[in-house]
Design a protein around this motif. Structure first.
Motif, short mmCIF file in Angstrom:
data_model
loop_
_atom_site.label_atom_id
_atom_site.label_comp_id
_atom_site.label_asym_id
_atom_site.label_seq_id
_atom_site.Cartn_x
_atom_site.Cartn_y
_atom_site.Cartn_z
N LEU A 126 0.97 -0.84 -0.41
CA LEU A 126 0.20 -0.14 -0.09
C LEU A 126 0.72 0.99 0.12
O LEU A 126 0.21 1.96 -0.59
CB LEU A 126 -1.15 0.22 0.92
CG LEU A 126 -1.47 0.97 1.61
CD1 LEU A 126 -2.65 0.51 0.58
CD2 LEU A 126 -2.80 0.93 2.53
N ALA A 127 2.31 1.06 0.92
CA ALA A 127 2.22 1.99 0.61
C ALA A 127 3.79 2.39 -0.60
O ALA A 127 3.67 3.29 -0.95
CB ALA A 127 3.82 2.10 1.97
N VAL A 128 4.07 1.53 -0.94
CA VAL A 128 4.78 2.01 -1.70
C VAL A 128 4.00 2.30 -3.32
O VAL A 128 4.19 3.17 -3.62
CB VAL A 128 5.81 0.32 -2.47
CG1 VAL A 128 6.48 0.32 -3.59
CG2 VAL A 128 6.41 0.37 -1.21
N GLY A 129 2.90 1.77 -3.46
CA GLY A 129 1.78 1.84 -4.66
C GLY A 129 1.38 3.37 -4.66
O GLY A 129 1.02 3.75 -5.49
N GLY A 130 1.19 3.19 -2.54
CA GLY A 130 0.47 4.58 -2.87
C GLY A 130 1.39 6.01 -3.09
O GLY A 130 1.22 6.90 -4.03
N LEU A 131 2.72 5.68 -2.94
CA LEU A 131 3.53 6.95 -3.00
C LEU A 131 4.14 7.04 -4.01
O LEU A 131 4.16 7.75 -4.63
CB LEU A 131 4.58 6.82 -1.96
CG LEU A 131 3.71 7.17 -0.51
CD1 LEU A 131 4.86 6.92 1.42
CD2 LEU A 131 3.12 8.67 0.06
N GLY A 132 4.09 5.18 -4.71
CA GLY A 132 5.21 5.39 -6.56
C GLY A 132 4.23 5.63 -6.82
O GLY A 132 5.07 6.86 -7.92
N GLY A 133 3.54 5.38 -7.19
CA GLY A 133 2.33 6.06 -7.89
C GLY A 133 2.09 7.77 -8.01
O GLY A 133 2.01 8.35 -8.90
N PHE A 134 2.26 8.29 -6.56
CA PHE A 134 1.61 9.50 -6.28
C PHE A 134 3.19 10.40 -6.49
O PHE A 134 3.07 11.70 -7.84
CB PHE A 134 1.62 10.18 -5.46
CG PHE A 134 1.46 11.52 -5.41
CD1 PHE A 134 0.55 12.46 -5.46
CD2 PHE A 134 2.67 12.26 -4.52
CE1 PHE A 134 0.42 13.80 -5.34
CE2 PHE A 134 2.54 13.73 -3.96
CZ PHE A 134 0.79 14.43 -4.61
N ALA A 135 4.09 10.28 -6.92
CA ALA A 135 5.33 10.88 -7.26
C ALA A 135 6.20 10.72 -8.97
O ALA A 135 6.06 11.32 -9.39
CB ALA A 135 6.56 9.86 -6.59
N LEU A 136 5.02 9.01 -9.41
CA LEU A 136 5.17 9.47 -10.65
C LEU A 136 3.76 10.47 -11.83
O LEU A 136 4.62 11.05 -12.39
CB LEU A 136 4.97 7.65 -11.41
CG LEU A 136 5.60 6.76 -11.64
CD1 LEU A 136 5.49 5.75 -11.62
CD2 LEU A 136 7.64 7.72 -11.64
N ALA A 137 2.79 10.22 -10.82
CA ALA A 137 1.72 11.57 -11.46
C ALA A 137 2.30 12.36 -11.10
O ALA A 137 1.45 13.50 -12.48
CB ALA A 137 0.57 11.10 -9.96
#
Length: 131
Positions: free
Chosen positions: A97-108
């Motif tokens: 959850l943390a990697v997907g959420g923060l990584g997705g936000f960073a890529l966005a």
């Protein structure tokens, strides 16, 4: 054309002709005005500007369907994989959850403010993180 304060739409180049192009340069696809391709043979003649042949083509509905299907497939496969891994070990759920959420936000943010909306590697990485 209407202006916007949205940073994604503000940075897009205006398109001519109603077709979306992938990285086409302004003036691409224009041809010289001499239909016979002959050059005058007199002193002091300079070759007129010859624009480059366009390396892209207009985007079609088939392109949109194919790219959407591939992206949806990546989201689905990573969602199935993450569900299978977290159902066996519930401790991984918080990490995913943390990697997907923060990584997705960073890529966005990178794709939005870095003007990289059409980069396939970033789009598929975002889809994998969201899965």
């Amino acid at each position: 054309m209407r202006s916007t304060s949205n940073p994604v739409f503000r940075n897009l180049q205006p398109q001519q002709g109603g077709y979306a192009g992938f990285g086409s340069a302004p003036g691409a696809g224009q041809f010289p005005s001499n239909p016979y391709g002959q050059q005058p043979q007199y002193p002091g003649y300079q070759q007129p500007y010859q624009p480059a042949v366009p390396t892209t083509r207009p985007m079609t509905i088939d392109d949109v369907v194919q790219k959407t299907g591939i992206t949806l497939g990546v989201v689905t496969l990573t969602a199935i994989l993450s569900y299978a891994l977290t159902s066996a070990n519930h401790g991984l759920a918080v990490l995913f959850l943390a990697v997907g959420g923060l990584g997705g936000f960073a890529l966005a943010m990178i794709m939005t403010f870095g003007r990289k909306q059409d980069n396939p590697a970033l789009v598929l990485s975002y889809a994998a993180l969201e899965g």
